[in-house]
Scaffold this active site. Structure first.
Site, PDB file in Angstrom:
ATOM      1  N   LYS A  27       0.880  -1.181   0.000  1.00 16.68           N
ATOM      2  CA  LYS A  27       0.000   0.000   0.000  1.00 16.68           C
ATOM      3  C   LYS A  27       0.912   1.224   0.000  1.00 16.68           C
ATOM      4  O   LYS A  27       1.412   1.647   1.039  1.00 16.68           O
ATOM      5  CB  LYS A  27      -0.884  -0.026   1.255  1.00 16.68           C
ATOM      6  CG  LYS A  27      -2.206   0.669   1.120  1.00 16.68           C
ATOM      7  CD  LYS A  27      -2.135   2.133   0.758  1.00 16.68           C
ATOM      8  CE  LYS A  27      -1.860   3.028   1.946  1.00 16.68           C
ATOM      9  NZ  LYS A  27      -1.572   4.437   1.537  1.00 16.68           N
TER      10      LYS A  27
ATOM     11  N   GLU B  51       9.236   1.321  11.342  1.00  8.67           N
ATOM     12  CA  GLU B  51      10.295   2.324  11.101  1.00  8.67           C
ATOM     13  C   GLU B  51       9.603   3.677  11.170  1.00  8.67           C
ATOM     14  O   GLU B  51       8.848   4.030  10.260  1.00  8.67           O
ATOM     15  CB  GLU B  51      10.899   2.151   9.705  1.00  8.67           C
ATOM     16  CG  GLU B  51      11.249   0.727   9.318  1.00  8.67           C
ATOM     17  CD  GLU B  51      12.657   0.338   9.709  1.00  8.67           C
ATOM     18  OE1 GLU B  51      13.264   1.082  10.502  1.00  8.67           O
ATOM     19  OE2 GLU B  51      13.125  -0.708   9.247  1.00  8.67           O
TER      20      GLU B  51
ATOM     21  N   CYS C 238      13.940  10.651   7.116  1.00  4.11           N
ATOM     22  CA  CYS C 238      13.709  10.198   8.496  1.00  4.11           C
ATOM     23  C   CYS C 238      14.960  10.348   9.351  1.00  4.11           C
ATOM     24  O   CYS C 238      14.877  10.637  10.534  1.00  4.11           O
ATOM     25  CB  CYS C 238      13.225   8.760   8.507  1.00  4.11           C
ATOM     26  SG  CYS C 238      14.321   7.632   7.667  1.00  4.11           S
TER      27      CYS C 238
ATOM     28  N   GLU D   3       9.292  16.442  15.219  1.00  7.85           N
ATOM     29  CA  GLU D   3       9.779  16.193  13.862  1.00  7.85           C
ATOM     30  C   GLU D   3       9.091  17.143  12.885  1.00  7.85           C
ATOM     31  O   GLU D   3       7.868  17.202  12.826  1.00  7.85           O
ATOM     32  CB  GLU D   3       9.487  14.745  13.456  1.00  7.85           C
ATOM     33  CG  GLU D   3      10.083  14.402  12.097  1.00  7.85           C
ATOM     34  CD  GLU D   3       9.728  12.994  11.624  1.00  7.85           C
ATOM     35  OE1 GLU D   3       8.553  12.600  11.733  1.00  7.85           O
ATOM     36  OE2 GLU D   3      10.625  12.304  11.130  1.00  7.85           O
TER      37      GLU D   3
HETATM   38  P1  NAD Z   1       2.280   8.534   7.517  1.00  6.28           P
HETATM   39  O1  NAD Z   1       2.387   7.829   8.823  1.00  6.28           O
HETATM   40  O2  NAD Z   1       1.321   9.642   7.394  1.00  6.28           O
HETATM   41  O3  NAD Z   1       1.910   7.520   6.342  1.00  6.28           O
HETATM   42  C1  NAD Z   1       2.711   6.403   6.031  1.00  6.28           C
HETATM   43  C2  NAD Z   1       1.862   5.352   5.351  1.00  6.28           C
HETATM   44  O4  NAD Z   1       0.895   4.873   6.283  1.00  6.28           O
HETATM   45  C3  NAD Z   1       1.075   5.861   4.147  1.00  6.28           C
HETATM   46  O5  NAD Z   1       1.051   4.866   3.139  1.00  6.28           O
HETATM   47  C4  NAD Z   1      -0.318   6.055   4.726  1.00  6.28           C
HETATM   48  O6  NAD Z   1      -1.342   5.954   3.762  1.00  6.28           O
HETATM   49  C5  NAD Z   1      -0.393   4.906   5.706  1.00  6.28           C
HETATM   50  N1  NAD Z   1      -1.376   5.073   6.790  1.00  6.28           N
HETATM   51  C6  NAD Z   1      -1.807   6.226   7.352  1.00  6.28           C
HETATM   52  N2  NAD Z   1      -2.721   5.959   8.307  1.00  6.28           N
HETATM   53  C7  NAD Z   1      -2.862   4.619   8.358  1.00  6.28           C
HETATM   54  C8  NAD Z   1      -3.661   3.739   9.141  1.00  6.28           C
HETATM   55  N3  NAD Z   1      -4.516   4.196  10.068  1.00  6.28           N
HETATM   56  N4  NAD Z   1      -3.547   2.417   8.932  1.00  6.28           N
HETATM   57  C9  NAD Z   1      -2.688   1.932   8.005  1.00  6.28           C
HETATM   58  N5  NAD Z   1      -1.928   2.716   7.223  1.00  6.28           N
HETATM   59  C10 NAD Z   1      -2.000   4.051   7.398  1.00  6.28           C
HETATM   60  O7  NAD Z   1       3.766   8.994   7.165  1.00  6.28           O
HETATM   61  P2  NAD Z   1       4.229   9.900   5.947  1.00  6.28           P
HETATM   62  O8  NAD Z   1       3.824  11.303   6.257  1.00  6.28           O
HETATM   63  O9  NAD Z   1       3.812   9.263   4.675  1.00  6.28           O
HETATM   64  O10 NAD Z   1       5.810   9.748   6.035  1.00  6.28           O
HETATM   65  C11 NAD Z   1       6.644  10.576   6.771  1.00  6.28           C
HETATM   66  C12 NAD Z   1       7.008   9.897   8.082  1.00  6.28           C
HETATM   67  O11 NAD Z   1       7.685   8.669   7.822  1.00  6.28           O
HETATM   68  C13 NAD Z   1       7.973  10.720   8.922  1.00  6.28           C
HETATM   69  O12 NAD Z   1       7.585  10.666  10.259  1.00  6.28           O
HETATM   70  C14 NAD Z   1       9.314   9.985   8.739  1.00  6.28           C
HETATM   71  O13 NAD Z   1      10.237  10.159   9.765  1.00  6.28           O
HETATM   72  C15 NAD Z   1       8.847   8.576   8.632  1.00  6.28           C
HETATM   73  N6  NAD Z   1       9.873   7.764   7.979  1.00  6.28           N
HETATM   74  C16 NAD Z   1      10.579   6.871   8.739  1.00  6.28           C
HETATM   75  C17 NAD Z   1      11.587   6.108   8.158  1.00  6.28           C
HETATM   76  C18 NAD Z   1      12.363   5.122   8.973  1.00  6.28           C
HETATM   77  O14 NAD Z   1      13.000   4.271   8.384  1.00  6.28           O
HETATM   78  N7  NAD Z   1      12.340   5.191  10.289  1.00  6.28           N
HETATM   79  C19 NAD Z   1      11.860   6.237   6.792  1.00  6.28           C
HETATM   80  C20 NAD Z   1      11.120   7.161   6.051  1.00  6.28           C
HETATM   81  C21 NAD Z   1      10.114   7.909   6.664  1.00  6.28           C
END
Ligand code: NAD
Length: 497
Positions: free
Chosen positions: A184, A259, A293, A391
């Site tokens: 997804k 992550e 991240c 963040e």
């Molecule tokens: P997000 O949490 O908003 O979304 C991530 C994914 O989760 C998307 O595909 C979204 O559609 C899905 N999602 C959202 N709500 C959900 C739910 N209730 N159930 C299941 N899936 C759901 O994050 P984002 O804004 O897309 O990404 C940025 C974040 O990701 C930042 O916090 C960043 O630090 C983190 N990040 C972490 C790493 C790591 O390796 N630690 C790497 C890249 C990004």
């Protein structure tokens, strides 16, 4: 900045990919996808719901139960994974132009993402061929061995920053382990995921092994998390979303790899190589538009070099070229989406009330549209400030002075996150002792984020649970069944005799 580069042959719409076919949502619903330069809708993508997830999971489940994939010899699967890697590399330019158009990433930084994605497949191909599992001897009594088997259907949920590369980080170990998958992708950036079906087909991945359902997290993502036939979820995204997924996965007792977000410190001691530390800490927070991240978004600097560091850092930040993501001279492109732009600029306004603004602070002159933000530097930032604690995920950095190692450590650890840390010093003992005491899943000494795929990847505290990387990823996607073989009759108490 107003000239808009649109890649040729963009798809007309983005559909799910289920069982080897491109399909619409069962209810026909779609959502709009914007590009971050014009902020106009450039296409519609299928909006997956529970019914679409049911359909994809059913196909993936069947491919797992009946298909050849989970039972293939590691060498056979590795051949296909290596073919995937080769094909991915041939798509480098196409991937870069799609990624730059859809995410706003500067083209020079999008180029090379295919190589990183390909490496993930090659690495896990090598690993499964070399895989050895444990055997335990109990002399004269038993031999016990581990029978490793793929877990089943893996749900992969990915964010919008470097989407294709992060998808590969999950797809490669999941497929290498013999799982079948439902991916997804993030709803802000679904475009580059459309490259996978053709790549996998060309490489020989059987239909049904790899499936994509697009859609909103609260709908498609949520249904995937709650599905009883999905054995595990590998999630990358925000910490708050991670917590929610944890709770939602509880009733079906899934394996979870999380992550999550970060607010990583870069700690610069007075004895550091200041030239290298400045190059690295500028790159560490402003590359990938700051949407990274592991960004070193809090820089802690020892008082003796603080003024010099700040002066030189600010000079460099003011020089960074913000502009059209497709222009090879651009160093910071457009933030991914107007919602994210609003979040980042709101933090900048908060920062202005909490600390001293030394560079940037808003939209660059001459950019009336597009999600452009100047590289923004706040100095003398107190640890209580929200811009120190939270963040931001954009080109914004907080710089704070410290006087002693203990104070630096307190400051470094004084946030809820613990993803990465960067330590700059030429004192070897201090480097190790300090680095080991930082609350961070990953520490780089005198460097920014340079990955070794064999090492653990992941965070502590609010930055994640369950580290992937190397064999840890294969362990996550596998069950390790203990098989016990008797070499002599086992002692059996004779109940009821
Ligand atoms: P997000 O949490 O908003 O979304 C991530 C994914 O989760 C998307 O595909 C979204 O559609 C899905 N999602 C959202 N709500 C959900 C739910 N209730 N159930 C299941 N899936 C759901 O994050 P984002 O804004 O897309 O990404 C940025 C974040 O990701 C930042 O916090 C960043 O630090 C983190 N990040 C972490 C790493 C790591 O390796 N630690 C790497 C890249 C990004």
């Amino acid at each position: 900045m107003s000239i808009q580069h649109v890649p040729e042959n963009l798809p007309k719409r983005i559909q799910h990919f289920i069982g080897g076919e491109f399909v619409d949502s069962l209810d026909g619903d779609t959502f709009e996808v914007l590009d971050p330069v014009s902020n106009q809708t450039y296409l519609e993508a299928s909006a997956g719901k529970q019914a679409d997830i049911d359909r994809a999971v059913a196909v993936a489940h069947q491919a797992f139960e009946e298909g050849p994939w989970p039972g293939m010899l590691p060498r056979e699967r590795a051949r296909i994974l290596n073919r995937i890697a080769d094909i991915v590399e041939t798509r480098n330019e196409r991937l870069a132009e799609l990624e730059t158009f859809d995410t706003g990433l500067p083209i020079t930084q999008a180029l090379g993402q295919a190589k990183r994605a390909a490496e993930n497949f090659r690495f896990f191909a090598d690993l499964i061929v070399a895989q050895a599992d444990d055997t335990y001897k109990v002399p004269g009594k038993q031999i016990n061995y581990v029978n490793r088997k793929p877990k089943g259907v893996a749900g992969l949920i990915t964010p919008w920053n470097t989407p294709f590369m992060l998808e590969s980080w999950k797809l490669a170990p999941a497929l290498a382990s013999g799982c079948t998958v439902v991916l997804k992708p993030a709803e802000f950036t679904p475009l580059s995921a459309g490259l996978w079906p053709e790549i996998f087909r060309e490489a020989g991945v059987p239909d049904g092994v790899f499936n994509i359902v697009h859609g909103y997290g609260e709908q498609a993502g949520d249904a995937l998390v709650k599905h009883e036939n999905v054995r595990l979820i590998s999630f990358t995204g925000e910490s708050a979303t991670g917590s929610l997924i944890f709770a939602n996965a509880a009733p079906t007792l899934k394996g979870l790899s999380m992550e999550l977000g970060g607010k990583s410190p870069a700690v610069v001691f007075a004895d550091a190589d200041l030239d290298a530390a400045i190059d690295s800490t500028v790159f560490g927070v402003f590359s990938l538009n700051g949407e990274r991240c592991t960004a070193g978004s809090r820089i802690l600097v020892e008082r003796g070099v603080y003024d010099e560091f700040v002066r030189r850092y600010v000079e460099r930040a003011k020089n960074i070229k913000v502009g059209d993501p497709h222009d090879p001279a651009t160093e910071i492109g457009a933030l991914v989406h107007p919602e994210h732009y609003a979040k980042v600029t709101e933090y900048i306004e908060i920062g202005k009330t909490e600390a001293t603004l030394a560079a940037g602070g808003g939209r660059p002159a001459g950019s009336e549209s597009g999600n452009y933000v100047q590289p923004t530097v706040f100095v003398d930032v107190p640890p209580t400030a929200r811009i120190f604690q939270e963040e931001i995920f954009g080109p914004v950095v907080a710089i704070t002075p410290f006087d002693t190692d203990e104070e630096a450590l307190r400051l470094a650890n004084d946030v809820k996150y613990g993803l990465a840390a960067y330590v700059w010093t030429t004192n070897l003992e201090r480097a190790h002792n300090f680095g080991q005491r930082v609350d961070a899943g990953m520490v780089w000494l005198n460097s920014h984020n340079v990955r070794d795929l064999r090492t653990p990847f992941g965070g502590v505290k609010a930055s994640g649970l369950g580290h992937e990387g190397g064999y840890r990823s294969l362990d996550f996607y596998s069950d390790q069944q203990a098989m016990h073989i008797s070499l002599a009759p086992a002692h059996t108490p004779k109940f009821g005799a």
